[in-house]
Design an enzyme around this catalytic site. Structure first.
Site: not given
Length: 507
Positions: A177, A258, A261, A278, A312, A409-410, A485
């Site tokens: 993204n 997640t 990750g 992240e 995000c 949702t993204f 970050e």
């Protein structure tokens, strides 16, 4: 829906996009299609296609690196680390600054790559390049500010010092993204600290990573310091396993879901690597009765519909207090009508490009249909269009049983929940196992302090819908990840602290 029916329902910019053919110039100055290992452009045994999500057409065939190439990249990075860590902070700073300047000079070419491989509107892609370059600039400066400590010793014959040293090879795994910014935010900090890197870009968007490697080479960054191993979805697990388990890798930095990750953390645990994660977000956006509604609507539009909702930190759950609920819905609906245009990202008037692929569009469509089946009302949009396009959608009468309030949702969906009290809003906002960003709008100073402290998130936007910049610490609470970050803290993620006790001194 047939193509003719689609054309009748879309706004003019989308009609133009459907009828035209778009292509990225195969001679684009920074278009690279091989892996980049130890300062050399390297072909793999096979290729994988990179598609334009707006049209489904192939942009390029890219080398499909596997575990062999990943291991070679790790070995090259480890060897380069032995000399790179000896560079002075100023020498590393100068090279990062050159990389920054080259990014700025080539911003149009880099932005076009982003638009074609991710679907992001060109204006936003240009904004991403500026944001990406800003991390190279920021960490070129922070490289010279890695300070240790002299600690007052309790013993007269000893001195106590705390030294900071680079952790070693960093494996950097990035999402689609923000295919440029998610690389520079990590890599700039790593290089500034004295680490070397192996980058595994997302399979949907490898071209941006390879273009950055080309500019790193032009900047004079030594061979092996920056390596890129693009690969297909099929090869991703094997490549990821090498990066997470190889004992020569000292650090993993990942941005993504997640669920992924957690898998990477488990693999990295066997060699006890440092890790920055992240991960997923599910940001609440709260509008209190005291809010400046025009400012809240502006913030909602920026937070929700940037990159078609594929960020995000974009707002996922909109909580609006009863006193301003109806007025907010009216104003935000009018803003959607006025500001949003669907189309190919290369068109100058496009604000809403496609989602990254048809699977992503299907997920968003499913959330919309689930909400409607449970009583939500569609005030704007609501339809999935051809390919990877989804209409920007405004939902009213939403409740917390709906998928769109329980899952990230993204996509370009704004579900609005009515609430009555501050305590109710905070409880709904915190009812999530993730906590990356949160936003709220209020003119009540006491309420601002209460809510900002009560929200269980790593970043809070108060009367502001956009909060990312290199000076700010980016990261989340709960299952949104580990570490930070950007900011002065970002470089700490790539450093070890060594305690040195210097004894035998004559008092």
């Amino acid at each position: 829906m047939t193509a003719q029916a689609l054309l009748r329902t879309l706004p003019p910019i989308m009609m133009q996009s459907v009828r035209r053919t778009y292509s990225l110039d195969v001679a684009a100055p920074l278009l690279r299609t091989q892996g980049y290992i130890n300062g050399r452009w390297t072909s793999a045994a096979s290729l994988f296609p990179v598609l334009d999500p707006a049209t489904g057409q192939e942009i390029a065939q890219v080398s499909d690196c596997g575990p062999g190439e990943a291991k070679r990249a790790v070995d090259a990075a480890y060897e380069a680390f032995q000399s790179w860590k000896q560079f002075t902070a100023k020498e590393r700073s100068v090279l990062l600054r050159k990389w920054y300047e080259l990014m700025t000079q080539h911003k149009e070419d880099l932005a076009k790559l982003i638009t074609f491989e991710s679907g992001k509107p060109l204006a936003e892609a240009l904004g991403e390049i500026g944001y990406s370059a800003s991390f190279l600039e920021w960490f070129s400066e922070e490289a010279r500010r890695v300070y240790g400590d002299v600690v007052p010793s309790p013993f007269k014959d000893r001195k106590m010092l705390l030294l900071k040293q680079p952790v070693g090879v960093a494996a950097v795994i990035t999402p689609w993204n923000f295919p440029s910014a998610m690389i520079t935010r990590k890599v700039a900090a790593a290089l500034a600290a004295g680490c070397t890197v192996v980058i595994k870009p997302a399979e949907d968007t490898p071209l941006s990573a390879l273009a950055l490697a080309e500019l790193a080479e032009q900047a004079g960054i030594p061979a092996g310091v920056v390596n890129v191993v693009p690969c297909s979805r099929e090869n991703t697990p094997a490549v990821g396993q090498v990066l997470c388990t190889d004992p020569l890798v000292g650090k993993i930095s990942f941005t993504g879901s997640t669920a992924t990750g957690k898998v990477l953390l488990k693999m990295a645990a066997d060699t006890v690597k440092k890790a920055s994660m992240e991960l997923g977000g599910h940001a609440p956006f709260i509008v209190f009765d005291s809010a400046d509604l025009d400012l809240a609507v502006k913030g909602a539009m920026a937070s929700k519909f940037r990159n078609s909702g594929q960020t995000c930190v974009c707002s996922n759950r909109f909580l609006v207090q009863s006193g301003v609920h109806d007025q907010f819905l009216q104003k935000v609906g009018e803003a959607m009508d006025r500001e949003l245009r669907i189309g190919h990202g290369i068109e100058p008037t496009t604000t809403q490009g496609p989602l990254i692929n048809p699977r992503a569009a299907e997920k968003v469509a499913h959330q919309i249909s689930d909400a409607v089946s449970l009583g939500a009302k569609v005030l704007r949009g609501g339809s999935r269009l051809d390919g990877s396009y989804v209409e920007p959608t405004l939902l009213a009468d939403v409740n917390t049983s709906m998928l769109c309030t329980r899952e990230e949702t993204f996509g370009p969906v704004m579900p609005v929940i009515r609430f009555d009290t501050e305590a109710e809003a905070v409880a709904i906002a915190n009812a999530s196992n993730v906590g990356l960003a949160g936003y709220f709008f209020s003119q009540d100073v006491s309420q601002i302090w209460r809510v900002a402290e009560a929200l269980e998130v790593g970043m809070v936007g108060v009367n502001e819908g956009l909060l990312s910049c290199p000076e700010g610490a980016f990261g989340g609470y709960k299952q949104s990840g580990l570490g930070r970050e950007g900011s002065k803290y970002g470089i700490e993620e790539y450093l070890e602290v060594k305690y040195m006790c210097f004894g035998g001194l004559v008092p």
